[in-house]
Write an enzyme that holds these catalytic residues in place. Sequence first.
Site, PDB file in Angstrom:
ATOM      1  N   LYS A 207       0.840  -1.205   0.000  1.00 59.31           N
ATOM      2  CA  LYS A 207       0.000   0.000   0.000  1.00 59.31           C
ATOM      3  C   LYS A 207       0.875   1.255   0.000  1.00 59.31           C
ATOM      4  O   LYS A 207       0.686   2.156  -0.794  1.00 59.31           O
ATOM      5  CB  LYS A 207      -0.922  -0.026   1.223  1.00 59.31           C
ATOM      6  CG  LYS A 207      -1.780   1.199   1.365  1.00 59.31           C
ATOM      7  CD  LYS A 207      -2.674   1.104   2.582  1.00 59.31           C
ATOM      8  CE  LYS A 207      -3.325   2.462   2.838  1.00 59.31           C
ATOM      9  NZ  LYS A 207      -4.201   2.456   4.007  1.00 59.31           N
ATOM     10  N   GLU A 213      10.770  -4.474   4.304  1.00 55.08           N
ATOM     11  CA  GLU A 213      10.874  -5.908   3.990  1.00 55.08           C
ATOM     12  C   GLU A 213      10.465  -6.160   2.537  1.00 55.08           C
ATOM     13  O   GLU A 213      11.134  -6.884   1.790  1.00 55.08           O
ATOM     14  CB  GLU A 213       9.962  -6.746   4.894  1.00 55.08           C
ATOM     15  CG  GLU A 213      10.334  -6.744   6.356  1.00 55.08           C
ATOM     16  CD  GLU A 213       9.551  -5.708   7.150  1.00 55.08           C
ATOM     17  OE1 GLU A 213       9.288  -4.612   6.590  1.00 55.08           O
ATOM     18  OE2 GLU A 213       9.226  -5.970   8.316  1.00 55.08           O
ATOM     19  N   GLY A 269      -4.609  -1.717   5.222  1.00 48.66           N
ATOM     20  CA  GLY A 269      -3.865  -2.892   4.747  1.00 48.66           C
ATOM     21  C   GLY A 269      -4.548  -4.198   5.125  1.00 48.66           C
ATOM     22  O   GLY A 269      -4.717  -5.100   4.291  1.00 48.66           O
ATOM     23  N   ARG A 270      -4.981  -4.314   6.364  1.00 44.29           N
ATOM     24  CA  ARG A 270      -5.570  -5.583   6.831  1.00 44.29           C
ATOM     25  C   ARG A 270      -6.989  -5.786   6.322  1.00 44.29           C
ATOM     26  O   ARG A 270      -7.599  -6.820   6.580  1.00 44.29           O
ATOM     27  CB  ARG A 270      -5.500  -5.646   8.357  1.00 44.29           C
ATOM     28  CG  ARG A 270      -6.040  -4.438   9.081  1.00 44.29           C
ATOM     29  CD  ARG A 270      -5.628  -4.421  10.540  1.00 44.29           C
ATOM     30  NE  ARG A 270      -6.053  -3.222  11.253  1.00 44.29           N
ATOM     31  CZ  ARG A 270      -5.361  -2.088  11.301  1.00 44.29           C
ATOM     32  NH1 ARG A 270      -4.204  -1.980  10.674  1.00 44.29           N
ATOM     33  NH2 ARG A 270      -5.806  -1.057  11.995  1.00 44.29           N
ATOM     34  N   GLU A 355      -4.203  -5.954  15.239  1.00 42.16           N
ATOM     35  CA  GLU A 355      -3.684  -4.669  14.774  1.00 42.16           C
ATOM     36  C   GLU A 355      -4.797  -3.607  14.829  1.00 42.16           C
ATOM     37  O   GLU A 355      -4.530  -2.422  14.994  1.00 42.16           O
ATOM     38  CB  GLU A 355      -3.115  -4.791  13.352  1.00 42.16           C
ATOM     39  CG  GLU A 355      -2.079  -3.721  13.027  1.00 42.16           C
ATOM     40  CD  GLU A 355      -1.384  -3.913  11.688  1.00 42.16           C
ATOM     41  OE1 GLU A 355      -2.032  -3.739  10.648  1.00 42.16           O
ATOM     42  OE2 GLU A 355      -0.178  -4.230  11.677  1.00 42.16           O
ATOM     43  N   HIS A 386      -4.314 -31.926  19.067  1.00 42.37           N
ATOM     44  CA  HIS A 386      -3.145 -32.692  19.508  1.00 42.37           C
ATOM     45  C   HIS A 386      -2.017 -31.755  19.936  1.00 42.37           C
ATOM     46  O   HIS A 386      -0.859 -32.165  20.008  1.00 42.37           O
ATOM     47  CB  HIS A 386      -2.698 -33.633  18.388  1.00 42.37           C
ATOM     48  CG  HIS A 386      -3.796 -34.570  17.979  1.00 42.37           C
ATOM     49  ND1 HIS A 386      -4.025 -35.773  18.602  1.00 42.37           N
ATOM     50  CD2 HIS A 386      -4.775 -34.435  17.055  1.00 42.37           C
ATOM     51  CE1 HIS A 386      -5.080 -36.354  18.058  1.00 42.37           C
ATOM     52  NE2 HIS A 386      -5.554 -35.558  17.120  1.00 42.37           N
ATOM     53  N   LYS A 511      10.167  -0.415  13.966  1.00 39.42           N
ATOM     54  CA  LYS A 511      10.661  -0.176  12.601  1.00 39.42           C
ATOM     55  C   LYS A 511      11.739   0.900  12.622  1.00 39.42           C
ATOM     56  O   LYS A 511      12.773   0.779  11.959  1.00 39.42           O
ATOM     57  CB  LYS A 511       9.521   0.334  11.694  1.00 39.42           C
ATOM     58  CG  LYS A 511       8.494  -0.685  11.292  1.00 39.42           C
ATOM     59  CD  LYS A 511       7.558  -0.032  10.251  1.00 39.42           C
ATOM     60  CE  LYS A 511       6.310  -0.855  10.016  1.00 39.42           C
ATOM     61  NZ  LYS A 511       5.349  -0.229   9.113  1.00 39.42           N
TER      62      LYS A 511
HETATM   63  O1  F6P Z   1       3.559  -2.884   9.827  1.00 46.02           O
HETATM   64  C1  F6P Z   1       2.215  -2.773   9.739  1.00 46.02           C
HETATM   65  C2  F6P Z   1       1.708  -2.477   8.352  1.00 46.02           C
HETATM   66  O2  F6P Z   1       1.634  -1.111   8.158  1.00 46.02           O
HETATM   67  C3  F6P Z   1       0.350  -3.139   8.158  1.00 46.02           C
HETATM   68  O3  F6P Z   1      -0.685  -2.414   8.679  1.00 46.02           O
HETATM   69  C4  F6P Z   1       0.323  -3.335   6.699  1.00 46.02           C
HETATM   70  O4  F6P Z   1      -0.641  -4.270   6.319  1.00 46.02           O
HETATM   71  C5  F6P Z   1       1.746  -3.801   6.447  1.00 46.02           C
HETATM   72  O5  F6P Z   1       2.521  -3.023   7.327  1.00 46.02           O
HETATM   73  C6  F6P Z   1       2.236  -3.670   5.051  1.00 46.02           C
HETATM   74  O6  F6P Z   1       2.163  -2.353   4.598  1.00 46.02           O
HETATM   75  P1  F6P Z   1       2.312  -1.994   3.064  1.00 46.02           P
HETATM   76  O7  F6P Z   1       1.196  -2.656   2.337  1.00 46.02           O
HETATM   77  O8  F6P Z   1       2.251  -0.509   3.011  1.00 46.02           O
HETATM   78  O9  F6P Z   1       3.632  -2.529   2.598  1.00 46.02           O
END
Ligand code: F6P
Length: 545
Positions: A207, A213, A269-270, A355, A386, A511
């Site tokens: 987003k 990452e 995002g979620r 979140e 289990h 972060k």
């Molecule tokens: O670290 C949390 C977050 O901001 C989430 O809310 C989001 O889904 C994820 O990182 C990934 O964000 P992006 O889609 O901007 O890479």
Amino acid sequence: MAALDPTSTSAWNSLDDLAHKVGDTSLRDLFAEDTQRAEKLTVSAGDLTVDFSKNRVTDAVLDALIKLAEETGVQKKIDAMFAGEHINNTEDRAVGHVALRMANEQSFVVDGENMVPAIHAVMERARAFAEQVRSGTWKGHTGKAITDVVNIGIGGSDLGPAMAYRALAPFHDGPRVHFVSNVDGADLGRVVANLNAEQTLFIVASKSFTTIETLTNAESAREWLLRELQADTSAVAKHFVALSTNAQAVGEFGIDTENMFGFWDWVGGRYSVPSVIGLSVMLGVGPTHFTAFLDGFAKIDDHLRIAPARDNAPLLMALIGVWYRNFLDFPAVAVLPYNNDLARFPAYLQQLDMESNGKRVRTDGVPVTYETGPIVFGEPGTNGQHAFYQLIHQGTTTIPCEFIGFFNAIDTLAEERAWVHNDQLFANMIAQAEALAFGETADEVRATGVEEALVEARTFPGNTPSTLIVADALTPSVLGQLIALYEHKVLIQGAIWQINSFDQWGVQLGKVLAKVIEPELAGGETGTHDASTTAMIAAYRAKRG
Ligand code: F6P
């Protein structure tokens, strides 16, 4: 604007009283007192049937909970969301995931503009692209069709699509889709090790397009692709697409914005799997099934708005969760899908719920004086039985459970064996709910001939509440319905707690610190840290190759 203190409402007070009076009431008694209990407390929402009867609630508790929803303005919050108001107040944004599944004739107006046409337009582009890739019309740099898609994203840009792609395994009929999220190089490395670059398409899903990452994985993927193809950056255009709200950063990364599918800052995002973030799912199951998936969400969006309180599945789920969290002091909830294809559903819900509602201040910044979001965990049944069910049956903490099961298995083994498996799966699910609710008393254990010294160890206290969510089969539509059910549960709970379910400031600090530490690990100048962090940086530097 000052938020309401929900503990000051009359319903909260009634619920406090009720917790003392009926909080310990046994499910055995509740079922014995009312033979119609199961029928009365089972509701339909779209194609889902939700049986709430094994929850520790009485009519008086439900009435008070519904009053609490009224007094805390739940309906207003729902209406404000659908009206495109900036209910994500700390980021000054609307919250528009419900618009992603609206029909053409509906409208979702944000800051004066109806966004539905733009949503449909970008989804149309995504559908056309998916058709091109799936039919083999879209060719890679060397002229070959795409056989493998790698979605690179994290959090909401990974968990939703990865969960949904896996959940819809019986509907896979497109390219194979892989998901890379972890910045651990092993994640990307192991995926690309088995791929042919000529036939691989990378989807960079982010987003913000600033998530470290994802950008690191995307850079490594690009490097791998160009190395494998022995090509220059012109090859990127046929092998990389981006899903993002940030066209500038996409361009800077080197992806042609022609190959970008956009969405908006008001899609959290979620909450983004029904947006273009679901492209990998669409590639895997096809646009038609993806449309059915969206229609599933819409069914529950309608249900949320029209079902009366006592028949409203997300409302009841949310209210019962509040009863457990705030009045009976249960800290967690277990989500237990009896369906292996839903293996990633608990992980998906962890982000959706924790979140969203893992918050300690109200929307007006005032610290809350009550508990908010629960700890969410789970595994598919029967595997979990289990592993951690022992604690749920005989441990010292009550953990309400949410079971999810299906009457039919789709497309698994030869028919007669499929039924053997499905019968066993479903039997185990409802047996667990029965065992948790009703337990086995010491006398009942004794009556089975167990020696006295072992009677206590073999007794099941029971009275552990659960909800059963069932449907005919896990189709794309049913999956959309399940997700929307949980989305709305989270929204309603957040409204009662007067928190902002749509920001996530709690992910920032770590972060920021990682950005400082990373160059220090690589040999740069070291900064000031606590003694433990300093020692670990020194140990890493000493061993770094
Ligand atoms: O670290 C949390 C977050 O901001 C989430 O809310 C989001 O889904 C994820 O990182 C990934 O964000 P992006 O889609 O901007 O890479």
